[in-house]
Enzyme design. Structure first.
Site, PDB file in Angstrom:
ATOM      1  N   LYS A 496       0.813  -1.223   0.000  1.00 10.40           N
ATOM      2  CA  LYS A 496       0.000   0.000   0.000  1.00 10.40           C
ATOM      3  C   LYS A 496       0.840   1.263   0.000  1.00 10.40           C
ATOM      4  CE  LYS A 496      -0.937   1.203   4.891  1.00 10.40           C
ATOM      5  NZ  LYS A 496      -0.220   0.185   5.645  1.00 10.40           N
ATOM      6  N   HIS A 624       2.256  -3.780  14.848  1.00 10.11           N
ATOM      7  CA  HIS A 624       2.733  -2.662  14.027  1.00 10.11           C
ATOM      8  C   HIS A 624       2.814  -1.472  14.960  1.00 10.11           C
ATOM      9  CE1 HIS A 624       3.263   0.342  11.015  1.00 10.11           C
ATOM     10  NE2 HIS A 624       3.040  -0.478  10.005  1.00 10.11           N
ATOM     11  N   GLU A 703       7.202  -5.918   8.042  1.00  9.48           N
ATOM     12  CA  GLU A 703       6.376  -5.393   6.937  1.00  9.48           C
ATOM     13  C   GLU A 703       6.736  -3.949   6.624  1.00  9.48           C
ATOM     14  OE1 GLU A 703       2.669  -5.680   8.859  1.00  9.48           O
ATOM     15  OE2 GLU A 703       2.539  -7.854   8.760  1.00  9.48           O
TER      16      GLU A 703
END
Ligand SMILES: *Cc1c(COP(=O)(O)O)cnc(C)c1O
Length: 834
Positions: A496, A624, A703
């Site tokens: 993204k 995250h 990530e």
């Protein structure tokens, strides 16, 4: 995903055609014959037809095309592709692909699928590749830029087949009216000896250019992307129905905004039609394949019918026999001599005929016609010259390997660039740039040369709208830095952040995995040939269709943070490998995520029990810390917390967990990543050693998004309006808050504009500065990019650079106000050092 990131004024309609014949592995010829005849009686799919649509789609990915629909009969599965057609018989495949497809890249996959699938067990016996001349060979991906390169590649793939490889070029070199054929392998030995075992099958191919534009209009959609009538009506009115006669299964497709493809099968015979109607490069091909020699088929009448319908300026006819009958006798093509009759009255002149007997592989006849008076339409070379502009500027016509700045076709303006010494590539490469795939990239010396490079582009191409320069060398060095500083952690790039195909394909070839959160993201990654094993679907709340799509594509790894998500996963994708996302965030992160995602500590035990109850495969923990996190301590706390979850799971008897996903949140900025990662990497390494120290026991992944893409991309906007309000200056830029600068709103970005490429000749440092406001291009007062920045006086046509604009910019841009900001022009470069 077929190379849409380059200007493509011409669509290459001419197909590359590949025919592969297989035989049972490790069997004698006699057995093969027995099995073949037995097969055609049975209803169930055998041989290659065992492979279903999804599998073929995967196999076609390397060729860069995909299936749009399919039809079958007792002999064959016929697939319409985004670029032409695929026909699958039990032991034979006919694949035709047009445009800039890479047909040969699909071969290894197909051959190994045929051999390695237990239910198939077929090995390749012979292969044939053929094509006409391309209009724009220089736009083709290698090796299709010329036939000798193709032959080299084909020999690499097929040269080992018994009988060896052979290559033929038929036709007129001067007018470029050519037919290229490559064959390898041979007709079955038994047939060769007896010459009677199997009936010869004939194929008729007709290729045309310069089509009648009135006729072509039928194959376009209206302004609302709708067909003008029904497909049946189109087939009747266009005369296509007449061409088909009585077929068993017809499958046709009208492309938006224009273009037409049709497959149909009757018994073993297939018909396939492809029409590219655009006036300046119109092209149509019609093939009838697998006609028995004994069958009553009037090839001359068929060609005449086609010629009367399309009224082409040039027309090729190729007849091929896969055995010993003469293709020339079967189709001598008297077209030029026949009376106009009921047709258009257009007369065709036969230019030449060529006949080729192919070594151990049958024979073919090639006829070329021009409609009276128009002969120069033949020939690929003149075509490009006839266009107002070359397909793309010489300087960007660079080799796929991304290393060569000076291409043989460059001229004029690019010489100027070459004299500019900072742009010259190093003579010795200290960097292996094989990682640049799918896009063309120019080599520059250091990342500082990006501005200079952009200046050359502006001058050379007369640019006046927003564009980007993506430095894939920077992405490369950041990967090296990652591996050095976090050797235990495998990065899964967060798509993204910037889903640009150049960035994605570079990362894929450097071996990262990918974090996807939607079907489109997953598709774009899989279409690069990335294995579903290298994907984490790190969206903790997925729509049912996302889960179904994951399941269909064989993507297993996904996160969750609620009971409702577990129930959905159980329902739609029960074999998924689930990862519990816990909340562990840095409250000072640039983009805070803790409000939306991550299970709270007190929820963890319940969720663990729920996975046991539902029988789901729990494999690990993720978190995250928030995007653009500033405090490395957040990682220390989060990894410690994750350890507690592992312990709690063990206490409940869950022994399947081995994955720790430390998420994103790493800084971007410029440079090779050492600065961005240094401090946080030290904290992460220490925490991993402490809590997940057991070597080889855990898979650790991350990530990162911003880390890889932010610094690599520089945005260039042009000033196109200005005004003075008292002491302040106001400027209009070609990009704004609804475009790439949406990052000001959504990503809390601090922009750092730098004037560049000014018309004024004085050095920028010496210019007086004025308080200035920068507006975006949309008619919204909100669209104010920056206020009160100090800028020298700018003129219309001057440029401003915004460096480090690769993260959360294009990915969230909109086309508001009809100002297209979603797909700005992108130039790729590879810098050799920072
Ligand atoms: C956005 C996102 C990322 C990427 O974050 P960066 O801060 O760009 O590294 C990683 N994982 C998930 C789940 C995300 O939503």
């Amino acid at each position: 995903m077929t190379g849409t990131f380059f200007p493509q004024p011409i669509f290459e309609g001419a197909e590359k055609r590949l025919e592969l014949d297989f035989e049972l592995a490790c069997r004698s010829v006699e057995e093969v014959m027995v099995v073949e005849s037995a097969d055609s009686d049975s209803e169930a799919s055998c041989g290659l037809r065992t492979l279903k649509e999804a599998e073929w789609n995967k196999l076609l990915q390397p060729a860069e095309c995909c299936i749009v629909s399919s039809k079958s009969n007792g002999y064959c599965d016929a697939y319409l592709l985004s670029e032409s057609s695929l026909f699958v018989y039990e032991s034979r495949v006919v694949l035709k692909t047009c445009g800039r497809t890479k047909i040969l890249d699909a071969v290894p996959g197909i051959v190994s699928a045929a051999l390695e699938n237990q239910q198939i067990g077929l090995k390749l016996r012979r292969a044939k590749y053929s094509r006409s001349a391309f209009k724009c060979p220089e736009q083709q991906p290698e090796p299709h830029t010329n036939f000798s390169l193709e032959v080299e590649a084909l020999n690499g793939l097929f040269g080992h087949l018994k009988g060896g490889g052979h290559a033929y070029v038929l036709g007129d070199q001067v007018s470029n009216a050519l037919w290229h054929v490559y064959t390898a392998g041979q007709v079955q030995e038994m047939i060769m000896e007896s010459r009677i075992a199997k009936e010869d099958l004939m194929t008729l191919e007709i290729c045309m250019t310069g089509l009648d534009s009135k006729y072509c209009e039928q194959f376009t959609c209206d302004a609302n992307s709708n067909l003008k009538g029904t497909k049946k009506k189109l087939r009747t009115e266009s005369g296509i129905e007449k061409m088909l006669g009585s077929q068993e299964a017809i499958d046709d497709y009208v492309f938006d905004p224009c273009g037409y493809s049709l497959n149909s099968v009757k018994g073993e015979t297939l018909v396939t039609i492809h029409i590219t109607p655009e006036d300046s490069f119109s092209y149509a091909s019609i093939e009838v394949c697998g006609i028995k020699r004994s069958e009553d088929f009037d090839s001359n009448a068929f060609v005449q019918l086609v010629a009367d319908l399309f009224k082409p300026q040039s027309l090729y006819v190729v007849a091929t026999c896969d055995g010993f009958a003469s293709a020339l006798e079967w189709c001598d093509c008297k077209l030029g001599h026949s009376e106009p009759g009921a047709g258009s009255g257009q007369m065709f002149e036969k230019l030449f005929s060529a006949n080729q007997v192919m070594t151990r592989y049958g024979n073919c006849a090639f006829h070329a016609f021009a409609s009276d008076g128009v002969r120069e339409e033949f020939g690929s070379g003149n075509m490009a010259a006839k266009l107002d502009k070359p397909p793309f500027s010489p300087i960007t016509v660079l080799r796929e390997d991304g290393m060569s700045f000076s291409d043989s076709s460059s001229s004029g303006s690019s010489e100027e660039a070459q004299r500019d010494e900072t742009l010259l590539p190093l003579s010795e490469s200290d960097m292996d740039t094989n990682f640049v795939k799918r896009v063309r990239a120019d080599t520059i010396e250091t990342s500082n040369c990006v501005e200079r490079y952009a200046g050359c582009k502006i001058r050379e191409l007369g640019l006046e709208d927003t564009f980007y320069v993506f430095d894939l060398g920077n992405v490369y060095r950041r990967m090296k830095t990652w591996q050095r500083l976090l050797p235990r952690v495998k990065p899964f790039y967060a798509v993204k952040c910037n889903p640009d195909p150049g960035v994605l394909s570079t990362l894929a070839s450097l071996g990262t995995g990918f974090d996807c959160a939607s079907q489109m993201e997953l598709e774009s990654v899989l279409s690069l040939g990335v294995s579903p094993d290298s994907v984490v679907y790190a969206n903790a709340c997925k729509r049912p269709s996302d889960l179904r799509h994951m399941r269909q594509t064989g993507t297993l790894l996904t996160t969750f943070d609620s009971e409702s998500e577990l129930l959905k996963i159980k329902q739609y994708h029960p074999s998924a490998q689930v990862v519990l996302r816990i909340r562990a965030d840095d409250p000072n992160a640039r983009c805070y995520l803790g409000n939306k995602y991550g299970a709270e500590t007190y929820e963890v035990e319940h969720l663990l029990r729920k996975t046991i109850e539902l029988g789901l495969n729990l494999v690990g923990v993720s978190f995250h810390v928030g995007s653009g996190a500033s405090d490395p301590e957040a990682f220390r706390m989060a990894i410690g917390l994750a350890r507690q979850v592992f312990n709690a799971a063990l206490a409940l008897g869950i022994t399947t967990m081995d994955l720790l996903d430390i998420g994103g949140g790493f800084s971007g900025g410029t440079g090779d990543g050492t600065e961005a990662l240094g401090k946080v990497a030290r904290v992460i390494r220490a925490s991993l050693d402490k809590h997940f120290g057991e070597e080889g026991r855990y898979r650790i992944i991350a990530e990162p998004g911003r880390y890889f893409s932010e610094g690599a991309c520089s945005l260039f906007t042009c000033v196109y309006g200005k005004r003075r309000r008292e002491e302040k200056m106001e400027y209009w830029l070609t990009d704004g808050l609804y475009g790439s600068m949406n990052c000001v709103i959504y990503d809390h970005a601090k922009l750092a504009p730098k004037p560049f490429f000014l018309k004024s000749s004085a050095p920028v440092e010496d210019l007086d500065l004025y308080s200035s406001t920068l507006f975006g291009p949309t008619c919204d007062g909100l669209d104010t990019v920056l206020k009160d920045v100090m800028m020298p006086r700018l003129d219309n046509g001057d440029w401003i650079i915004f460096p480090a604009m690769g993260a959360y910019t294009i990915s969230a841009a909109s086309n508001f106000n009809g100002i297209s900001a979603c797909d700005p022009q992108i130039f790729y470069v590879v810098s050799k050092t920072e």
